[in-house]
Scaffold this motif. Structure first.
Motif, short mmCIF file in Angstrom:
data_model
loop_
_atom_site.label_atom_id
_atom_site.label_comp_id
_atom_site.label_asym_id
_atom_site.label_seq_id
_atom_site.Cartn_x
_atom_site.Cartn_y
_atom_site.Cartn_z
N ASN A 175 9.47 29.34 9.00
CA ASN A 175 10.52 28.75 9.99
C ASN A 175 11.00 30.00 10.89
OD1 ASN A 175 9.66 26.02 9.80
ND2 ASN A 175 11.40 25.52 8.53
N GLN A 176 10.79 31.23 10.62
CA GLN A 176 11.51 32.40 11.38
C GLN A 176 13.04 31.96 11.22
OE1 GLN A 176 9.43 32.58 15.13
NE2 GLN A 176 7.78 34.03 13.98
N TRP A 200 0.50 37.38 6.67
CA TRP A 200 0.42 37.47 8.15
C TRP A 200 1.72 37.34 8.61
CZ3 TRP A 200 -3.17 35.43 4.84
CH2 TRP A 200 -3.19 33.95 4.62
N ARG A 201 1.86 37.88 9.95
CA ARG A 201 3.04 37.62 10.75
C ARG A 201 3.67 36.31 11.11
NH1 ARG A 201 7.15 40.60 9.54
NH2 ARG A 201 8.14 40.04 11.53
N ASP A 202 2.48 35.69 11.63
CA ASP A 202 2.76 34.22 12.20
C ASP A 202 1.92 33.16 11.38
OD1 ASP A 202 4.30 35.28 14.16
OD2 ASP A 202 2.45 36.03 15.07
N ILE A 203 2.50 31.88 11.53
CA ILE A 203 1.78 30.73 10.82
C ILE A 203 1.56 30.10 11.94
CG2 ILE A 203 2.14 28.56 9.64
CD1 ILE A 203 3.50 30.18 7.19
N ARG A 204 0.12 29.79 12.63
CA ARG A 204 -0.09 29.29 13.87
C ARG A 204 -0.14 27.74 13.66
NH1 ARG A 204 -4.52 34.06 14.33
NH2 ARG A 204 -3.06 36.02 14.57
N SER A 205 -0.07 26.97 12.65
CA SER A 205 -0.53 25.76 12.88
C SER A 205 0.09 24.87 11.68
CB SER A 205 -1.94 25.37 12.85
OG SER A 205 -2.48 25.68 11.60
N ALA A 206 0.27 23.32 11.66
CA ALA A 206 0.87 22.98 10.43
C ALA A 206 -0.22 22.97 9.14
CB ALA A 206 1.04 21.51 10.68
N GLU A 207 -1.66 22.86 9.44
CA GLU A 207 -2.43 23.16 8.53
C GLU A 207 -2.38 24.44 7.76
OE1 GLU A 207 -3.14 22.22 11.54
OE2 GLU A 207 -3.53 20.05 11.34
#
Length: 295
Positions: A175-176, A200-207
């Protein structure tokens, strides 16, 4: 902070309860976070599982996990309350000092904070005579409570001595989360800190969030957020937290490895964590006027 502050989470290790306890102890850990299903699913039944845990000499950090408890009403609330009472009895039987409750994902749950706080306080009251504390964790996909600051707000509003907040680094990283809010939480109200990272740095989707959380976490020091984790650990240490840390690492790859191998990786992670906390930025001493440095 030393190795006695750290423990494995049984969800990270493959095999039966016996091998999980043995691998944790062999790696030097003196505690383990158990899932209720580790005990309920033991071939010899709950009583034999409890005897096995006690004979191992490994301390139980706590029991996971009470889901979708707070914010319900009517028959749903009564049903969940009955399940919670049974889980508290499991905690008492195995000598677990903590029952973990994660924030609700149910579409039937209310998001009214006063109601959430009342339900948590009710559970904490039921836990008192059993010698069990209740810890409330914000899932990053929780329907109403999905930030650690919100979980603390609910715990603070409940105002119950037997209720604390559980901090989970994965959900905070996903959630940063703004770490400045940690200063608002008294160290004695932190029931447990769960540690993990991801690659990885970012989570790009709810899935992707769910996939990462349930299958692809890694130990601290192995992931892409070492800087943020280090800052989290130092803030907790400066804030006076001296409680337990549990490596809650859901990882399908680790479940294909010997529990001994994975427990040794966890031991390296504990060393990495203590290094981050103990490492301090030392100011370089400047030579005073009239006292030049020697060449």
């Amino acid at each position: 902070m030393n190795l006695s502050n750290f423990g494995m989470d049984s969800i990270t290790l493959a095999g039966p309860l016996e091998s999980k306890l043995s691998a944790s102890k062999a790696a030097g850990f003196s505690q383990i976070m158990l899932w209720a299903k580790d005990l309920a699913g033991h071939p010899g039944g709950l009583e034999q599982a409890v005897r096995l845990v006690k004979a191992s000499g490994v301390r139980v950090t706590g029991i996971q996990v009470m889901r979708d408890f707070e914010g319900l009403s009517g028959a749903l609330h009564e049903y969940k309350l009955d399940i919670a009472k049974n889980m508290l009895q499991v905690c008492q039987a195995v000598g677990a000092p903590l029952l973990m409750v994660c924030s609700s994902t149910s579409s039937h749950a209310s998001g009214e904070l006063p109601l959430i706080a009342r339900h948590l306080a009710k559970l904490a009251t039921l836990a008192v005579p059993l010698g069990v504390r209740v810890g409330y964790e914000a899932l990053s996909w929780g329907r109403h409570v999905n930030q650690y600051a919100q979980s603390w707000e609910a715990v603070e509003l409940a105002d119950h001595a037997n209720l604390g907040v559980v901090l989970d680094s994965f959900h905070m990283l996903a959630n940063q989360a703004d770490l400045d809010g940690l200063q608002d939480i008294p160290s004695e109200k932190i029931a447990l800190v769960q540690l993990s990272d991801f690659m990885w740095r970012d989570i790009r989707s709810a899935e992707e969030r769910l996939e990462t959380a349930r299958h692809l976490r890694v130990f601290p020091g192995e992931g892409a957020h070492s800087k943020e984790l280090s800052e989290l650990l130092r803030r907790l240490d400066r804030g006076g937290y001296r409680g337990d840390y549990s490596f809650e690492v859901f990882n399908d790859d680790y479940l294909q490895l010997s529990p001994d191998i994975v427990a040794r990786r966890a031991h390296r992670a504990a060393k990495w964590v203590t290094d981050q906390v103990l490492r301090r930025s030392l100011q370089v001493r400047q030579p005073s006027a009239g006292h030049p440095t020697m060449a």
